[in-house]
Design a protein around this motif. Sequence first.
Motif, PDB file in Angstrom:
ATOM      1  N   ASP A 145       0.830  -1.212   0.000  1.00  9.38           N
ATOM      2  CA  ASP A 145       0.000   0.000   0.000  1.00  9.38           C
ATOM      3  C   ASP A 145       0.867   1.266   0.000  1.00  9.38           C
ATOM      4  O   ASP A 145       2.003   1.234   0.476  1.00  9.38           O
ATOM      5  CB  ASP A 145      -0.867  -0.018   1.267  1.00  9.38           C
ATOM      6  CG  ASP A 145      -2.101   0.849   1.175  1.00  9.38           C
ATOM      7  OD1 ASP A 145      -2.337   1.480   0.138  1.00  9.38           O
ATOM      8  OD2 ASP A 145      -2.851   0.879   2.174  1.00  9.38           O
ATOM      9  N   ASP A 146       0.309   2.344  -0.509  1.00  7.41           N
ATOM     10  CA  ASP A 146       0.968   3.659  -0.472  1.00  7.41           C
ATOM     11  C   ASP A 146       2.376   3.582  -1.044  1.00  7.41           C
ATOM     12  O   ASP A 146       3.299   4.257  -0.558  1.00  7.41           O
ATOM     13  CB  ASP A 146       1.031   4.200   0.970  1.00  7.41           C
ATOM     14  CG  ASP A 146      -0.343   4.284   1.612  1.00  7.41           C
ATOM     15  OD1 ASP A 146      -1.326   4.381   0.871  1.00  7.41           O
ATOM     16  OD2 ASP A 146      -0.434   4.243   2.847  1.00  7.41           O
ATOM     17  N   LYS A 195       0.459  -0.931  -4.921  1.00  7.64           N
ATOM     18  CA  LYS A 195      -0.625   0.042  -4.941  1.00  7.64           C
ATOM     19  C   LYS A 195      -0.008   1.438  -4.997  1.00  7.64           C
ATOM     20  O   LYS A 195       0.670   1.858  -4.055  1.00  7.64           O
ATOM     21  CB  LYS A 195      -1.478  -0.131  -3.679  1.00  7.64           C
ATOM     22  CG  LYS A 195      -2.797   0.561  -3.747  1.00  7.64           C
ATOM     23  CD  LYS A 195      -3.728   0.024  -2.686  1.00  7.64           C
ATOM     24  CE  LYS A 195      -5.126   0.521  -2.925  1.00  7.64           C
ATOM     25  NZ  LYS A 195      -6.044   0.067  -1.869  1.00  7.64           N
ATOM     26  N   GLU A 213      -4.554   4.156  -6.482  1.00  5.66           N
ATOM     27  CA  GLU A 213      -5.584   4.675  -5.562  1.00  5.66           C
ATOM     28  C   GLU A 213      -5.737   6.178  -5.786  1.00  5.66           C
ATOM     29  O   GLU A 213      -4.893   6.814  -6.411  1.00  5.66           O
ATOM     30  CB  GLU A 213      -5.257   4.343  -4.104  1.00  5.66           C
ATOM     31  CG  GLU A 213      -4.051   5.056  -3.532  1.00  5.66           C
ATOM     32  CD  GLU A 213      -3.821   4.775  -2.039  1.00  5.66           C
ATOM     33  OE1 GLU A 213      -4.342   3.812  -1.477  1.00  5.66           O
ATOM     34  OE2 GLU A 213      -3.078   5.569  -1.444  1.00  5.66           O
TER      35      GLU A 213
HETATM   36 MG    MG Z   1      -3.354   3.248   0.171  1.00  8.88          MG
END
Ligand code: MG
Length: 272
Positions: free
Chosen positions: A180-181, A201, A237
Amino acid sequence: QAKAAGRNALRFFDPTMQAAVIDRAQLEADLRHVIERQELTLFYQTQVNAHGDVVGVEALVRWEHPSRGVVSPGVFIPLAEESHLIGPVGGWVMETACKQLAQWARDPSTEPLSIAVNVSPNQFRQVGFVEQVETVLARTGANPQRLKLEVTESLLMEDLAAVCERMEQLRELGVRFSLDDFGTGYSSLAYLKRLPLDQLKIDQSFVRDVLEDPADAAIVRTVIALAHSLELEVIAEGVETGAHRDWLYAEGCMAYQGYWFSRPGPVETLSL
Ligand code: MG
Ligand code: C2E
Ligand code: MG
Ligand code: MG
């Protein structure tokens, strides 16, 4: 000198600062009862492929505080991490998401949907985390293949070998991983080949100005190319406009999440 010190001393008793300390302590005290008082709810945000089909969702926790209204996870997750409450909060999220998976599995039209669950570093590191996930999967009957754990680069800062081993154990259960991120942390690219990841992501901070900022565009292109060459899936995202989506598509990113498609909401509000 004395005057300055006096001022500083006064500043220490600044009522707004004191209020902030009390506020935090109060919030933390309230957080202790969040499970028994059933104040947590799980929102879901759709993840969409290049055809516009919903392929999964991300689970995003909300705290419906009795007097403050909805408290953002950006506020209370860090608090939960610091106050050793991330175990119960994270456990509740895992349980609720897996129950949802089991429910979706009963209908062929929703069976293929995956749920991405955010896992905080301190939650992932807890003794028994692997067993906890295994137990929840068994109890709910959720298909592990449909569960994706979102971990962040901060997890990789220390003891990479231990993190790797844990991820491998979870992977043996069938669980998948998304980083993530991606790009906002300090992780070395060398980690990427060691970790059993399925997906990168792209962080929303790079997506936001991708059409105006050549540096962001370069970063996003690089992450997409990196994912492709490491044979990882890639999802963006913070996709807020059709122009974002079209740019990402043209650059080879085939999965998207963001307000352009849907806002996070209760499960009943999802159009799947
Ligand atoms: Mg995220
Ligand atoms: P995240 O995992 O990076 O989640 C994405 C955040 O971006 C979510 O904020 C989501 O509502 C928001 N978002 C989605 N689409 C857009 C968009 O198009 N534009 C913009 N500007 N924002 C968008 P949210 O729900 O407030 O969550 C914030 C963070 O809190 C999450 O960031 C995640 O790190 C953490 N979090 C949320 N739920 C959980 C959870 O169940 N467990 C843990 N450990 N952390 C969680
Ligand atoms: Mg996430
Ligand atoms: Mg983010």
